[in-house]
Design a protein around this motif. Structure first.
Motif, mmCIF file in Angstrom:
data_model
loop_
_atom_site.group_PDB
_atom_site.id
_atom_site.type_symbol
_atom_site.label_atom_id
_atom_site.label_comp_id
_atom_site.label_asym_id
_atom_site.label_seq_id
_atom_site.Cartn_x
_atom_site.Cartn_y
_atom_site.Cartn_z
ATOM 1 N N ARG A 232 63.115 50.481 -21.926
ATOM 2 C CA ARG A 232 61.847 49.802 -22.166
ATOM 3 C C ARG A 232 60.962 49.785 -20.929
ATOM 4 O O ARG A 232 59.733 49.669 -21.045
ATOM 5 C CB ARG A 232 62.079 48.368 -22.662
ATOM 6 C CG ARG A 232 62.851 48.221 -23.964
ATOM 7 C CD ARG A 232 62.144 48.847 -25.150
ATOM 8 N NE ARG A 232 60.824 48.300 -25.371
ATOM 9 C CZ ARG A 232 60.555 47.231 -26.130
ATOM 10 N NH1 ARG A 232 61.547 46.591 -26.719
ATOM 11 N NH2 ARG A 232 59.317 46.830 -26.294
ATOM 12 N N GLY A 233 61.574 49.845 -19.753
ATOM 13 C CA GLY A 233 60.800 49.877 -18.519
ATOM 14 C C GLY A 233 60.044 48.590 -18.223
ATOM 15 O O GLY A 233 59.107 48.582 -17.428
ATOM 16 N N GLU A 234 60.450 47.494 -18.859
ATOM 17 C CA GLU A 234 59.802 46.198 -18.668
ATOM 18 C C GLU A 234 60.858 45.101 -18.625
ATOM 19 O O GLU A 234 61.882 45.187 -19.307
ATOM 20 C CB GLU A 234 58.835 45.896 -19.824
ATOM 21 C CG GLU A 234 57.675 46.860 -19.963
ATOM 22 C CD GLU A 234 56.550 46.558 -18.997
ATOM 23 O OE1 GLU A 234 56.629 45.533 -18.294
ATOM 24 O OE2 GLU A 234 55.582 47.344 -18.951
ATOM 25 N N ASP A 235 60.596 44.069 -17.841
ATOM 26 C CA ASP A 235 61.478 42.907 -17.834
ATOM 27 C C ASP A 235 61.110 41.961 -18.967
ATOM 28 O O ASP A 235 59.925 41.707 -19.215
ATOM 29 C CB ASP A 235 61.370 42.157 -16.498
ATOM 30 C CG ASP A 235 62.039 42.894 -15.361
ATOM 31 O OD1 ASP A 235 63.002 43.650 -15.628
ATOM 32 O OD2 ASP A 235 61.609 42.722 -14.204
ATOM 33 N N PHE A 236 62.122 41.441 -19.657
ATOM 34 C CA PHE A 236 61.932 40.504 -20.763
ATOM 35 C C PHE A 236 62.517 39.144 -20.376
ATOM 36 O O PHE A 236 63.481 39.062 -19.618
ATOM 37 C CB PHE A 236 62.634 41.003 -22.035
ATOM 38 C CG PHE A 236 61.921 42.121 -22.737
ATOM 39 C CD1 PHE A 236 61.272 41.896 -23.948
ATOM 40 C CD2 PHE A 236 61.908 43.401 -22.203
ATOM 41 C CE1 PHE A 236 60.616 42.922 -24.605
ATOM 42 C CE2 PHE A 236 61.250 44.440 -22.857
ATOM 43 C CZ PHE A 236 60.600 44.192 -24.059
ATOM 44 N N ASN A 237 61.940 38.094 -20.934
ATOM 45 C CA ASN A 237 62.486 36.750 -20.823
ATOM 46 C C ASN A 237 63.115 36.363 -22.150
ATOM 47 O O ASN A 237 62.634 36.773 -23.219
ATOM 48 C CB ASN A 237 61.404 35.729 -20.480
ATOM 49 C CG ASN A 237 60.862 35.914 -19.078
ATOM 50 O OD1 ASN A 237 61.608 36.246 -18.166
ATOM 51 N ND2 ASN A 237 59.570 35.721 -18.908
ATOM 52 N N THR A 238 64.178 35.577 -22.103
ATOM 53 C CA THR A 238 64.814 35.118 -23.335
ATOM 54 C C THR A 238 64.660 33.609 -23.467
ATOM 55 O O THR A 238 64.638 32.885 -22.474
ATOM 56 C CB THR A 238 66.313 35.497 -23.366
ATOM 57 O OG1 THR A 238 66.885 35.103 -24.615
ATOM 58 C CG2 THR A 238 67.089 34.829 -22.243
ATOM 59 N N ARG A 239 64.541 33.148 -24.717
ATOM 60 C CA ARG A 239 64.397 31.731 -25.024
ATOM 61 C C ARG A 239 65.291 31.412 -26.224
ATOM 62 O O ARG A 239 65.496 32.247 -27.101
ATOM 63 C CB ARG A 239 62.946 31.391 -25.388
ATOM 64 C CG ARG A 239 61.943 31.638 -24.273
ATOM 65 C CD ARG A 239 62.050 30.579 -23.179
ATOM 66 N NE ARG A 239 61.018 30.742 -22.164
ATOM 67 C CZ ARG A 239 61.161 31.458 -21.063
ATOM 68 N NH1 ARG A 239 62.309 32.088 -20.840
ATOM 69 N NH2 ARG A 239 60.190 31.560 -20.188
ATOM 70 N N TRP A 240 65.813 30.200 -26.290
ATOM 71 C CA TRP A 240 66.530 29.752 -27.486
ATOM 72 C C TRP A 240 66.552 28.232 -27.497
ATOM 73 O O TRP A 240 67.162 27.601 -26.635
ATOM 74 C CB TRP A 240 67.957 30.303 -27.552
ATOM 75 C CG TRP A 240 68.644 29.936 -28.832
ATOM 76 C CD1 TRP A 240 69.669 29.054 -29.007
ATOM 77 C CD2 TRP A 240 68.331 30.425 -30.142
ATOM 78 N NE1 TRP A 240 70.028 28.971 -30.339
ATOM 79 C CE2 TRP A 240 69.208 29.811 -31.062
ATOM 80 C CE3 TRP A 240 67.396 31.329 -30.628
ATOM 81 C CZ2 TRP A 240 69.181 30.066 -32.431
ATOM 82 C CZ3 TRP A 240 67.356 31.589 -31.992
ATOM 83 C CH2 TRP A 240 68.239 30.959 -32.876
ATOM 84 N N ILE A 241 65.857 27.637 -28.489
ATOM 85 C CA ILE A 241 65.749 26.183 -28.583
ATOM 86 C C ILE A 241 66.616 25.629 -29.706
ATOM 87 O O ILE A 241 66.973 24.458 -29.706
ATOM 88 C CB ILE A 241 64.275 25.756 -28.807
ATOM 89 C CG1 ILE A 241 63.386 26.348 -27.714
ATOM 90 C CG2 ILE A 241 64.136 24.235 -28.819
ATOM 91 C CD1 ILE A 241 61.900 26.111 -27.950
ATOM 92 N N ALA A 242 66.987 26.470 -30.670
ATOM 93 C CA ALA A 242 67.749 26.046 -31.856
ATOM 94 C C ALA A 242 66.930 25.110 -32.734
ATOM 95 O O ALA A 242 67.476 24.242 -33.410
ATOM 96 C CB ALA A 242 69.082 25.407 -31.470
ATOM 97 N N SER A 243 65.634 25.277 -32.718
ATOM 98 C CA SER A 243 64.716 24.586 -33.627
ATOM 99 C C SER A 243 63.676 25.607 -34.051
ATOM 100 O O SER A 243 62.863 26.045 -33.237
ATOM 101 C CB SER A 243 64.041 23.405 -32.929
ATOM 102 O OG SER A 243 62.971 22.888 -33.699
ATOM 103 N N MET A 244 63.717 26.040 -35.319
ATOM 104 C CA MET A 244 62.834 27.117 -35.752
ATOM 105 C C MET A 244 61.371 26.745 -35.567
ATOM 106 O O MET A 244 60.555 27.576 -35.169
ATOM 107 C CB MET A 244 63.110 27.473 -37.214
ATOM 108 C CG MET A 244 62.380 28.735 -37.652
ATOM 109 S SD MET A 244 62.616 29.117 -39.399
ATOM 110 C CE MET A 244 61.878 30.741 -39.479
ATOM 111 N N VAL A 245 61.033 25.485 -35.852
ATOM 112 C CA VAL A 245 59.651 25.061 -35.678
ATOM 113 C C VAL A 245 59.207 25.258 -34.228
ATOM 114 O O VAL A 245 58.120 25.792 -33.961
ATOM 115 C CB VAL A 245 59.478 23.591 -36.109
ATOM 116 C CG1 VAL A 245 58.171 23.024 -35.576
ATOM 117 C CG2 VAL A 245 59.494 23.480 -37.627
ATOM 118 N N ALA A 246 60.027 24.833 -33.282
ATOM 119 C CA ALA A 246 59.668 24.975 -31.878
ATOM 120 C C ALA A 246 59.558 26.447 -31.474
ATOM 121 O O ALA A 246 58.662 26.831 -30.710
ATOM 122 C CB ALA A 246 60.684 24.254 -30.999
#
Length: 357
Positions: A232-246
């Motif tokens: 991909r040649g790009e840095d990605f950030n990951t997120r996980w809140i375990a709340s679909m709305v959020a």
């Protein structure tokens, strides 16, 4: 209070004239329920609402006290107005019939009263998700009336209970956000015509399930984690809140992709999220904001439900990333022996024409 600003009530009345005000009145009742739930959530442990009950819902999930209280709040606020033929909730086994003493309308309201309720005890944002369909005539709804593809929704939305309470809504003419002004008690239009960026460098997925994912999802996530040194040649950030709305709210505000894909953890469940109460309304909101929503193999809004509590895989957010994941699924399923045509561009009308209902 600032006068002259567009309130939710004014917005829905102006945009639902073709329904003779019935849809607008229903949405105002939903907003009233959201205000009640917002107060419940805000009081937290002070009101004794935290903790679990001994009961489970039809999915076998242990119910929180707030699951039951918020479900009741929506039923009580919306059952009396005469707009509804029935309601269905993630927290109830069967559809809820309108009590005999109230008039019947032609609309169906389906909802998840408190999405992410497992987070309520730790003071993380939770929300309410809702979807509205229309029957051709007024009267008591039957089970089959609820089993419509998401493309037939006439409205969908969610409320998020965080530092501020917001209600995000679509009537099929864009996605719009309203913030609750606690001084006046009104929802004020603060985010008109929300647009999801087509590209993103942020993804949300529960990586603890990685060993259960299908190869297309493993491929996508591994490429994102490889960053600049990968394909991909790009840095990605990951997120996980375990709340679909959020998760969806973050994507609507700044872009991203949310994945709860098909996995092999429980073969009896082809997906984890409920089609009617979670996937359909969120897919409508995301599409109306210029994003995309897919199971990985099919546009979510084209899925024809065969059960009230049906589950589906969900991949939604910035269009180009969702289409990349669809392409990876296609290549995995076919060995890349057929050209990829995204199912996100359906020739069918996106949403039902309310004037003909």
């Amino acid at each position: 209070m600032q006068f002259g600003r567009t309130t939710l009530s004014k917005f829905v009345i102006e945009n639902t004239r073709s329904s003779h005000g019935e849809l607008g009145a229903l949405l105002i009742d939903v907003a009233a329920a959201v205000k009640t739930i917002s107060a419940m959530v805000a009081k937290g442990a002070l009101a004794g609402h935290h903790g679990a009950l001994e009961s489970t819902n039809i999915q076998g999930e242990v119910q929180k006290k707030l699951d039951v209280l918020t479900n009741e709040a929506i039923l009580r606020h919306c059952e009396w107005g005469g707009q509804l033929a029935g309601m269905a909730s993630e927290e109830m086994d069967d559809p809820y019939p309108i009590p005999a003493e109230y008039p019947r309308g032609r609309y169906l309201l389906v909802f998840d009263p408190l999405d992410g309720s497992s987070n309520s005890d730790v003071n993380v944002s939770v929300g309410t998700i809702f979807s509205i369909f229309s029957r051709l005539t007024a009267g008591d709804a039957q089970l089959g009336d609820y089993l419509l593809p998401g493309s037939q929704q006439v409205a969908a939305g969610y409320a998020i209970y965080g530092p501020s309470t917001m209600m995000v809504l679509t009537l099929g003419n864009g996605t719009h956000g309203f913030t609750l002004d606690r001084e006046s008690g009104n929802f004020i239009l603060t985010h008109a015509n929300i647009r999801v960026p087509e590209d993103t460098r942020e993804f949300a997925i529960n990586t603890s399930n990685e060993r259960f994912w299908e190869p297309p999802v493993q491929r996508y996530v591994s490429e994102c984690k490889a960053g600049k040194t990968g394909v991909r040649g790009e840095d990605f950030n990951t997120r996980w809140i375990a709340s679909m709305v959020a998760e969806v709210h973050r994507i609507l505000i700044r872009g991203g992709i949310f994945m709860y894909p098909k996995d092999s953890k429980d073969p009896s469940k082809p997906g984890r999220l409920r089609l009617l109460y979670e996937a359909n309304p969120m897919a409508m909101l995301i599409e109306q904001a210029g994003g995309a929503a897919s199971t990985g193999r099919q546009r979510i809004l084209d899925v024809a439900p065969d059960a009230l509590h049906q589950r589906v895989p969900v991949i939604l957010g910035s269009r180009n990333e969702v289409e990349r994941l669809e392409r990876y699924h296609h290549e995995y399923d076919t060995g890349a022996d057929r050209p990829f045509v995204s199912p996100l561009f359906s020739e069918r009308s996106l949403f039902r024409d309310e004037s003909h209902a």
